[in-house]
Design an enzyme around this catalytic site. Structure first.
Site, PDB file in Angstrom:
ATOM      1  N   GLY A   2      11.017   2.518 -36.801  1.00 41.20           N
ATOM      2  CA  GLY A   2      10.197   2.094 -37.933  1.00 41.20           C
ATOM      3  C   GLY A   2       9.784   0.648 -37.776  1.00 41.20           C
ATOM      4  O   GLY A   2      10.368  -0.108 -36.988  1.00 41.20           O
TER       5      GLY A   2
ATOM      6  N   ALA B 177       8.782  -3.237 -39.571  1.00 42.32           N
ATOM      7  CA  ALA B 177       9.520  -4.178 -40.421  1.00 42.32           C
ATOM      8  C   ALA B 177       9.499  -3.709 -41.868  1.00 42.32           C
ATOM      9  O   ALA B 177       8.447  -3.322 -42.397  1.00 42.32           O
ATOM     10  CB  ALA B 177       8.895  -5.572 -40.301  1.00 42.32           C
TER      11      ALA B 177
ATOM     12  N   GLY C  54      12.183   0.739 -44.096  1.00 42.77           N
ATOM     13  CA  GLY C  54      13.260   1.553 -44.650  1.00 42.77           C
ATOM     14  C   GLY C  54      14.082   2.243 -43.577  1.00 42.77           C
ATOM     15  O   GLY C  54      14.908   3.108 -43.876  1.00 42.77           O
ATOM     16  N   LYS C  55      13.906   1.844 -42.320  1.00 46.64           N
ATOM     17  CA  LYS C  55      14.606   2.510 -41.225  1.00 46.64           C
ATOM     18  C   LYS C  55      16.117   2.303 -41.289  1.00 46.64           C
ATOM     19  O   LYS C  55      16.885   3.229 -41.014  1.00 46.64           O
ATOM     20  CB  LYS C  55      14.056   2.060 -39.869  1.00 46.64           C
ATOM     21  N   SER C  56      16.560   1.103 -41.648  1.00 43.94           N
ATOM     22  CA  SER C  56      18.006   0.857 -41.741  1.00 43.94           C
ATOM     23  C   SER C  56      18.618   1.622 -42.902  1.00 43.94           C
ATOM     24  O   SER C  56      19.730   2.157 -42.792  1.00 43.94           O
ATOM     25  CB  SER C  56      18.281  -0.644 -41.888  1.00 43.94           C
TER      26      SER C  56
ATOM     27  N   HIS D 185      22.446  -6.073 -46.039  1.00 40.99           N
ATOM     28  CA  HIS D 185      22.881  -4.882 -45.301  1.00 40.99           C
ATOM     29  C   HIS D 185      24.343  -4.577 -45.603  1.00 40.99           C
ATOM     30  O   HIS D 185      24.721  -3.424 -45.829  1.00 40.99           O
ATOM     31  CB  HIS D 185      22.707  -5.111 -43.793  1.00 40.99           C
ATOM     32  N   ARG D 186      25.161  -5.620 -45.598  1.00 41.87           N
ATOM     33  CA  ARG D 186      26.599  -5.415 -45.786  1.00 41.87           C
ATOM     34  C   ARG D 186      26.899  -4.866 -47.181  1.00 41.87           C
ATOM     35  O   ARG D 186      27.765  -4.011 -47.347  1.00 41.87           O
ATOM     36  CB  ARG D 186      27.328  -6.741 -45.536  1.00 41.87           C
TER      37      ARG D 186
ATOM     38  N   ASP E 132      22.568  -1.045 -35.098  1.00 38.89           N
ATOM     39  CA  ASP E 132      21.385  -1.625 -35.733  1.00 38.89           C
ATOM     40  C   ASP E 132      21.251  -3.072 -35.251  1.00 38.89           C
ATOM     41  O   ASP E 132      22.005  -3.941 -35.707  1.00 38.89           O
ATOM     42  CB  ASP E 132      21.545  -1.551 -37.258  1.00 38.89           C
TER      43      ASP E 132
END
Length: 406
Positions: free
Chosen positions: A231, A233, A236-238, A273-274, A304
């Site tokens: 994906g 930037a 929503g890939k992560s 992310h965390r 990732d």
């Protein structure tokens, strides 16, 4: 033991009354769902919902033989008027065990949120676990869940995927457990997208009125061992990659970007992310991926992302210096990419990899930018060739490039 799902939707049903969202607008016909209610062998009713008697009749059953009605929701009384002839609904206290004349044994399971779950053992030993909306079993770490695997689990898979992770961690849910999603709400579009998301968790959905035979083999969705999520930037890939593993315990999250000391914007990204990740996940910051992929029998791995791994690899081989690149740097990078793709091929643990898709945008203005774009394209293609499932995320929407399409 026969289980009939009189409804499979959230407490307000699907579509929700007067809700203007896109999911509710498309949840019509076969995709419409009444509030979840479960009829077990015609003798036990788990949750009483509006229209339960009519739902039973439509599925070829009657509530006339029901001997007990148990509520899973946190309220103490029934949500609707009790049909004539039906026992008064009750909510069993946590840990209480009930035995019916029909030979069914029922145990009230404590939840980590308001509500009660029910573990039902049939006369011939088949085991069913029914969880309320928004709840996961509590106290599993202290041995609160009895030994043994459930044959069928009915749970809020979309709303509380961590409930499955907890059950898997103690062996209560295994590869042959039939996991059926209930309490389905407007969190996910119906049809192929819902089936795709549930399949990633090893679960499935069935229409209202379905009758399941507990203990009979069902085609449990196969969770892909290797998945590549691509994906741009902020696509929503992560989020998609993390969603694919949130129903599994002890995931190892591999961050390839490092900490970048002093970069406040990067630190904010890492913190975001965390905070999204389940508390049971472990995190390691490294670009040494091959040894991790080679570990056998280990918990799932989320990497990732590959684009940052490539940046590190290109730095180390001197890819930004034309002379060094021509004098062995390019050859060394290709060797590293081949080694990584080979490690993905040999991986025996579930792996989800994330990478940027940069080949569809503006051509970079610099030679180094074009070199990076080209090498990332080659890396993505090499890794995608070793994955059972390849996804492209655009504007938060997932396109399946390889693998089941729901």
């Amino acid at each position: 033991m026969e289980v009939t799902l009189l409804g499979t939707g959230a407490p307000a049903g699907l579509p929700r009354p007067d809700c203007p969202c896109a999911v509710c607008a498309t949840s019509l016909g076969a995709d419409a769902r009444a509030a979840t209610a479960v009829l077990v062998d015609g003798a036990l009713l788990l949750d009483l919902t509006p229209g339960a008697a009519f739902a039973a009749a439509r599925s070829g059953h009657s509530l006339g033989g029901v001997r007990q009605v148990l509520l899973s929701h946190p309220h103490d009384g029934p949500a609707v008027e009790v049909p004539a002839g039906l026992p008064q609904p009750v909510r069993a206290s946590d840990g209480r065990e009930l035995t019916q004349l029909t030979g069914h044994r029922v145990r009230a399971v404590a939840m980590d949120a308001p509500g009660t779950g029910y573990a039902v053992t049939g006369p011939e030993g088949q085991r069913l676990l029914y969880l309320p909306p928004g709840g996961a079993p509590a106290g599993l770490e202290e041995g609160g869940e009895p030994a043994g695997r459930y044959d069928l689990v009915l749970a809020d898979v979309v709303g509380r995927p961590d409930a499955l992770a907890k059950l898997r961690a103690v062996g209560a849910v295994g590869p042959t457990t039939d996991v059926v999603a209930v309490h389905l709400d407007h969190d996910v579009p119906p049809g192929p997208e819902a089936r795709r998301r549930l399949a990633a968790a090893g679960a499935r959905a069935v229409p209202d009125g379905s009758t399941l035979t507990v203990g009979v083999y069902e085609e449990v969705p196969d969770v892909p061992r290797r998945t590549l999520v691509l994906g741009g930037a902020r696509s929503g890939k992560s989020v998609e990659a993390e969603r694919r593993l949130e129903s599994f315990p002890d995931v190892l999250y591999v961050a390839t970007g490092g900490s970048r000391g002093g970069d406040g914007e990067w630190a904010a990204r890492v913190a975001a992310h965390r905070e999204r990740r389940p508390g049971s996940w472990r995190t390691v910051e490294t670009c040494d991926l091959v040894p991790l992929l080679a570990q056998d029998g280990a918990p799932p791995l989320l990497i990732d992302c590959l684009s940052l791994w490539l940046t590190d690899a290109m730095d180390s081989v001197g890819a930004w210096d034309d002379a060094v690149w021509a004098d062995g740097g390019e050859r060394e990078l290709r060797s590293r990419v081949t080694e990584l793709a080979g490690a993905v091929r040999q991986a025996r643990r579930p792996v989800v990899l994330v990478s940027n898709e940069v080949g569809s945008g503006i051509v970079p203005a610099t030679a180094s930018g074009r070199r990076y774009r080209d090498e990332l394209g080659r890396l993505n293609a090499a890794v995608a060739g070793e994955c059972e499932e390849v996804l492209l995320v655009v504007a938060g929407q997932v396109l399946v490039l390889r693998g089941p399409r729901g």
